[in-house]
Design an enzyme around this catalytic site. Structure first.
Site, PDB file in Angstrom:
ATOM      1  N   GLY A 237      58.921 -31.283-101.934  1.00 38.02           N
ATOM      2  CA  GLY A 237      59.587 -30.112-101.616  1.00 38.02           C
ATOM      3  C   GLY A 237      61.181 -30.116-102.358  1.00 38.02           C
ATOM      4  N   TYR A 238      61.892 -29.222-102.043  1.00 41.03           N
ATOM      5  CA  TYR A 238      63.090 -28.759-102.608  1.00 41.03           C
ATOM      6  C   TYR A 238      64.201 -29.844-102.230  1.00 41.03           C
TER       7      TYR A 238
ATOM      8  N   ASN B 209      53.557 -25.880-100.873  1.00 35.78           N
ATOM      9  CA  ASN B 209      54.625 -25.183-101.132  1.00 35.78           C
ATOM     10  C   ASN B 209      55.464 -26.268-102.121  1.00 35.78           C
TER      11      ASN B 209
ATOM     12  N   LYS C 215      58.898 -22.435 -94.292  1.00 35.23           N
ATOM     13  CA  LYS C 215      60.256 -21.915 -94.362  1.00 35.23           C
ATOM     14  C   LYS C 215      60.513 -20.642 -94.705  1.00 35.23           C
TER      15      LYS C 215
ATOM     16  N   SER D 262      68.091 -26.322 -88.326  1.00 34.64           N
ATOM     17  CA  SER D 262      68.679 -25.574 -89.096  1.00 34.64           C
ATOM     18  C   SER D 262      69.837 -24.796 -88.195  1.00 34.64           C
ATOM     19  N   ALA D 263      71.088 -24.148 -88.956  1.00 35.23           N
ATOM     20  CA  ALA D 263      72.022 -23.490 -88.246  1.00 35.23           C
ATOM     21  C   ALA D 263      71.605 -22.215 -87.454  1.00 35.23           C
TER      22      ALA D 263
ATOM     23  N   TYR E 120      60.322 -18.258 -87.670  1.00 31.85           N
ATOM     24  CA  TYR E 120      60.491 -19.534 -88.559  1.00 31.85           C
ATOM     25  C   TYR E 120      61.778 -20.448 -87.808  1.00 31.85           C
TER      26      TYR E 120
ATOM     27  N   LYS F 117      62.245 -24.217 -85.138  1.00 36.13           N
ATOM     28  CA  LYS F 117      63.050 -25.432 -85.421  1.00 36.13           C
ATOM     29  C   LYS F 117      63.868 -25.387 -83.938  1.00 36.13           C
TER      30      LYS F 117
ATOM     31  N   TYR G 134      71.085 -27.901 -90.965  1.00 31.27           N
ATOM     32  CA  TYR G 134      71.501 -27.442 -92.324  1.00 31.27           C
ATOM     33  C   TYR G 134      72.096 -26.184 -92.185  1.00 31.27           C
TER      34      TYR G 134
ATOM     35  N   ASN H 255      65.829 -16.128-100.187  1.00 34.39           N
ATOM     36  CA  ASN H 255      67.125 -16.864 -99.985  1.00 34.39           C
ATOM     37  C   ASN H 255      68.088 -16.177-101.187  1.00 34.39           C
ATOM     38  N   LEU H 256      69.441 -16.068-100.910  1.00 30.82           N
ATOM     39  CA  LEU H 256      70.280 -15.494-102.040  1.00 30.82           C
ATOM     40  C   LEU H 256      70.104 -16.132-103.148  1.00 30.82           C
TER      41      LEU H 256
HETATM   42  P1  NAD Z   1      60.161 -26.990 -99.147  1.00 31.28           P
HETATM   43  O1  NAD Z   1      59.000 -25.881 -98.958  1.00 31.28           O
HETATM   44  O2  NAD Z   1      60.442 -26.803-100.579  1.00 31.28           O
HETATM   45  O3  NAD Z   1      59.611 -28.256 -98.506  1.00 31.28           O
HETATM   46  C1  NAD Z   1      58.846 -28.302 -97.550  1.00 31.28           C
HETATM   47  C2  NAD Z   1      57.564 -29.453 -98.007  1.00 31.28           C
HETATM   48  O4  NAD Z   1      56.743 -29.663 -96.841  1.00 31.28           O
HETATM   49  C3  NAD Z   1      56.721 -28.816 -99.239  1.00 31.28           C
HETATM   50  O5  NAD Z   1      56.568 -29.676-100.279  1.00 31.28           O
HETATM   51  C4  NAD Z   1      55.355 -28.568 -98.246  1.00 31.28           C
HETATM   52  O6  NAD Z   1      54.286 -28.740 -99.230  1.00 31.28           O
HETATM   53  C5  NAD Z   1      55.428 -29.517 -97.263  1.00 31.28           C
HETATM   54  N1  NAD Z   1      54.432 -29.083 -96.264  1.00 31.28           N
HETATM   55  C6  NAD Z   1      54.481 -27.888 -95.600  1.00 31.28           C
HETATM   56  N2  NAD Z   1      53.563 -27.945 -94.704  1.00 31.28           N
HETATM   57  C7  NAD Z   1      53.207 -29.082 -94.618  1.00 31.28           C
HETATM   58  C8  NAD Z   1      52.149 -29.711 -93.673  1.00 31.28           C
HETATM   59  N3  NAD Z   1      51.615 -29.224 -92.708  1.00 31.28           N
HETATM   60  N4  NAD Z   1      51.735 -31.270 -93.921  1.00 31.28           N
HETATM   61  C9  NAD Z   1      52.433 -31.712 -95.193  1.00 31.28           C
HETATM   62  N5  NAD Z   1      53.182 -31.215 -95.965  1.00 31.28           N
HETATM   63  C10 NAD Z   1      53.787 -30.048 -95.658  1.00 31.28           C
HETATM   64  O7  NAD Z   1      61.306 -26.588 -98.227  1.00 31.28           O
HETATM   65  P2  NAD Z   1      62.875 -27.243 -98.421  1.00 31.28           P
HETATM   66  O8  NAD Z   1      63.794 -26.121 -98.701  1.00 31.28           O
HETATM   67  O9  NAD Z   1      62.801 -28.550 -99.045  1.00 31.28           O
HETATM   68  O10 NAD Z   1      62.883 -27.467 -96.674  1.00 31.28           O
HETATM   69  C11 NAD Z   1      62.887 -28.739 -96.303  1.00 31.28           C
HETATM   70  C12 NAD Z   1      63.012 -28.815 -94.835  1.00 31.28           C
HETATM   71  O11 NAD Z   1      63.960 -28.221 -94.277  1.00 31.28           O
HETATM   72  C13 NAD Z   1      61.992 -27.800 -94.143  1.00 31.28           C
HETATM   73  O12 NAD Z   1      61.444 -28.319 -92.654  1.00 31.28           O
HETATM   74  C14 NAD Z   1      62.850 -26.387 -93.861  1.00 31.28           C
HETATM   75  O13 NAD Z   1      62.230 -25.607 -92.737  1.00 31.28           O
HETATM   76  C15 NAD Z   1      64.104 -27.250 -93.549  1.00 31.28           C
HETATM   77  N6  NAD Z   1      65.353 -26.251 -93.949  1.00 31.28           N
HETATM   78  C16 NAD Z   1      65.301 -25.601 -95.043  1.00 31.28           C
HETATM   79  C17 NAD Z   1      66.640 -24.806 -95.306  1.00 31.28           C
HETATM   80  C18 NAD Z   1      66.515 -24.014 -96.774  1.00 31.28           C
HETATM   81  O14 NAD Z   1      67.340 -23.332 -96.861  1.00 31.28           O
HETATM   82  N7  NAD Z   1      66.087 -24.578 -97.694  1.00 31.28           N
HETATM   83  C19 NAD Z   1      67.392 -24.546 -94.174  1.00 31.28           C
HETATM   84  C20 NAD Z   1      67.174 -25.122 -93.206  1.00 31.28           C
HETATM   85  C21 NAD Z   1      65.924 -25.986 -92.911  1.00 31.28           C
HETATM   86  C1  UD1 Z   2      67.996 -17.416 -93.940  1.00 31.56           C
HETATM   87  C2  UD1 Z   2      67.196 -17.202 -92.615  1.00 31.56           C
HETATM   88  C3  UD1 Z   2      67.381 -18.354 -91.829  1.00 31.56           C
HETATM   89  C4  UD1 Z   2      66.933 -19.632 -92.528  1.00 31.56           C
HETATM   90  C5  UD1 Z   2      67.792 -19.782 -93.907  1.00 31.56           C
HETATM   91  C6  UD1 Z   2      67.149 -21.193 -94.822  1.00 31.56           C
HETATM   92  C7  UD1 Z   2      67.185 -14.898 -92.252  1.00 31.56           C
HETATM   93  C8  UD1 Z   2      67.831 -13.805 -91.422  1.00 31.56           C
HETATM   94  N1  UD1 Z   2      67.483 -16.146 -91.839  1.00 31.56           N
HETATM   95  O1  UD1 Z   2      69.432 -17.692 -93.732  1.00 31.56           O
HETATM   96  O2  UD1 Z   2      66.398 -18.280 -90.685  1.00 31.56           O
HETATM   97  O3  UD1 Z   2      67.126 -20.729 -91.870  1.00 31.56           O
HETATM   98  O4  UD1 Z   2      67.461 -18.440 -94.559  1.00 31.56           O
HETATM   99  O5  UD1 Z   2      65.998 -20.587 -95.241  1.00 31.56           O
HETATM  100  O6  UD1 Z   2      66.484 -14.628 -93.008  1.00 31.56           O
HETATM  101  N2  UD1 Z   2      71.160 -12.084 -99.361  1.00 31.56           N
HETATM  102  C9  UD1 Z   2      71.278 -11.017 -99.837  1.00 31.56           C
HETATM  103  N3  UD1 Z   2      70.383 -10.530-101.039  1.00 31.56           N
HETATM  104  C10 UD1 Z   2      69.311 -11.339-100.950  1.00 31.56           C
HETATM  105  C11 UD1 Z   2      69.131 -12.416-100.166  1.00 31.56           C
HETATM  106  C12 UD1 Z   2      70.090 -12.911 -99.509  1.00 31.56           C
HETATM  107  O7  UD1 Z   2      72.389 -10.202-100.054  1.00 31.56           O
HETATM  108  O8  UD1 Z   2      68.555 -11.194-101.817  1.00 31.56           O
HETATM  109  C13 UD1 Z   2      72.633 -12.206 -98.392  1.00 31.56           C
HETATM  110  C14 UD1 Z   2      72.213 -12.386 -96.800  1.00 31.56           C
HETATM  111  O9  UD1 Z   2      72.063 -11.180 -96.433  1.00 31.56           O
HETATM  112  C15 UD1 Z   2      73.152 -13.438 -96.259  1.00 31.56           C
HETATM  113  C16 UD1 Z   2      73.267 -14.351 -97.480  1.00 31.56           C
HETATM  114  O10 UD1 Z   2      72.869 -13.513 -98.742  1.00 31.56           O
HETATM  115  O11 UD1 Z   2      74.320 -12.802 -96.290  1.00 31.56           O
HETATM  116  C17 UD1 Z   2      72.550 -15.489 -97.295  1.00 31.56           C
HETATM  117  O12 UD1 Z   2      71.236 -15.148 -97.240  1.00 31.56           O
HETATM  118  P1  UD1 Z   2      70.070 -16.411 -97.364  1.00 31.56           P
HETATM  119  O13 UD1 Z   2      70.063 -17.068 -98.467  1.00 31.56           O
HETATM  120  O14 UD1 Z   2      68.803 -15.468 -96.967  1.00 31.56           O
HETATM  121  O15 UD1 Z   2      70.253 -17.118 -96.067  1.00 31.56           O
HETATM  122  P2  UD1 Z   2      70.322 -17.005 -94.496  1.00 31.56           P
HETATM  123  O16 UD1 Z   2      70.419 -15.451 -94.382  1.00 31.56           O
HETATM  124  O17 UD1 Z   2      71.958 -17.661 -94.145  1.00 31.56           O
END
Ligand code: NAD
Ligand code: UD1
Length: 338
Positions: free
Chosen positions: A11-12, A36, A85, A125-126, A150, A154, A178, A200-201
């Protein structure tokens, strides 16, 4: 050098962490069900680093598949990214989220205990902080029940891991909270590739810029912030990846369960992100203001001093780098890995 099992490593955030691990000389085994992600990310990781990793396709909910990985490789520690996620989807299909994120994490620690591997870095996550806390958020502040399922998963996994560690002093667990990961590897060859409409934004902004979406909807311009739009702590994914290596080093040397915020400590508003993206990349981003999104808070940014002091970690990249690198990835890969 230590052998690290990286769940969700395709993943990412996982793929960026694999690069840093390989560059630091670790042996890497990725375990991912590709629900994913695409194996192409791992091909590119190996191209970029000129090092090889082992990929095992499997699901963390499957005890046999996990046990086999521990039997076949002498794993020293686990970095656990695997999980779902998508916030909106978690509201519609809570059981799928409880199963993947909570039951999957329980199965992982069961298999770890069976194999006597007790070192774990977990992606938290925060979102677990109580929304009444005032930023900068620090690790001593109370957690709350997150507004979406979601985020709830966490919180539950954090609590389970804390209790597990309290029950057996062998465990050494890092909870990395994070803030908002964005950006991509400098090469532009790996990056964030969300399926469907981005939640996400950042991916939404880059998809508007590349012509895949018409305009960005900015959720609310009447918050009590610098310009009325929501403020978040964006963190470069390469800095985040490096935080995992620092946490791993810390955990390989000490026991217990400890949480660290991983953010820059700086808040940026949605309009600041959009405007800076346009300035540094020379690309317009069409937008409109729409109603606030349910569950959003006005402001969230980290107090990262615990991670800086205890992990020896320091973020290197600012908002401009994050926005340049996100765009570099998106423009080279307009349709992601497809
Ligand atoms: P992502 O979806 O790109 O990566 C997650 C990976 O997990 C994917 O490759 C998916 O195929 C794999 N996966 C999902 N379910 C699985 C399962 N049951 N068994 C094996 N593999 C599985 O997401 P990411 O952005 O890289 O996030 C990684 C982790 O960080 C996640 O746990 C996510 O919840 C957490 N996280 C992400 C963010 C964010 O904004 N990206 C913020 C806070 C926490
Ligand atoms: C969101 C999730 C949070 C998750 C995190 C990482 C919600 C309420 N929170 O956080 O649970 O851990 O993503 O996956 O969904 N925004 C726009 N337009 C968009 C998208 C976002 O204006 O199309 C704004 C949002 O209102 C926010 C900021 O951009 O103010 C960031 O949003 P986002 O990237 O979704 O992150 P979080 O809301 O912080």
């Amino acid at each position: 050098m230590a052998k690290i099992l990286v769940t969700g490593g395709a993943g990412y955030i996982g793929s960026h962490t694999c690069i840093e691990l390989l560059d630091a000389g670790y042996e890497v085994i990725v375990f991912d069900n590709l629900s994913n992600s695409s194996e192409e990310s791992l091909n590119r990781v190996q191209d970029i680093t000129q090092k090889s990793l082992t990929f095992v396709q499997g699901d963390i909910r499957n005890a046999d598949e996990l046990d086999r990985v521990f039997e076949n490789h002498s794993i020293d520690a686990v970095i656990h990214f695997a999980g779902l996620k998508a916030v909106g989807e978690s509201q519609e299909k809570p059981l799928i989220y409880f199963d993947n994120n909570i039951a999957g994490s329980i199965q992982l620690v069961k298999s770890m205990a069976k194999a006597k591997v007790y070192t774990l870095v977990f992606s938290s996550s925060a979102a677990i902080y109580d929304e009444d806390n005032i930023s900068p958020l620090n690790e001593q502040m109370p957690t709350g029940i997150p507004s979406n399922n979601y985020g709830y998963t966490k919180l539950i996994v954090e609590q389970l891991l804390q209790k597990l560690s309290a029950s057996n002093p062998e465990w050494s667990i890092a909870l990395l909270r994070y803030f908002n990961p964005v950006g991509a590897h400098k090469s532009g060859r790996i990056g964030e590739d969300p399926q469907g409409i981005p939640n996400n934004l950042m991916p939404y902004v880059t998809q508007v810029a590349v012509g895949r979406r018409e305009k960005l909807s900015i959720y609310g311009n009447d918050y009590d912030t610098v310009d009325g739009t929501g403020v978040r702590d964006y963190i470069h994914v390469v800095d985040l990846a490096n935080a995992h290596l620092c946490a791993l080093n810390n955990r390989l040397q000490s026991k217990g369960c400890r949480a660290w915020n991983i953010g820059t400590g700086n808040g940026s508003s949605v309009l600041q992100v959009k405007d800076t993206f346009e300035q540094v990349n020379g690309i317009p981003v069409a937008f409109e203001f729409v109603a606030r999104r349910a569950g959003d808070v006005a402001t969230s940014f980290a107090d990262n001093s615990r991670a800086v002091a205890e992990l020896g970690w320091q973020p290197q990249y600012g908002l401009e780098d994050m926005l340049k690198d996100s765009w570099n990835w998106q423009k080279q890969n307009p349709n992601g890995y497809n």
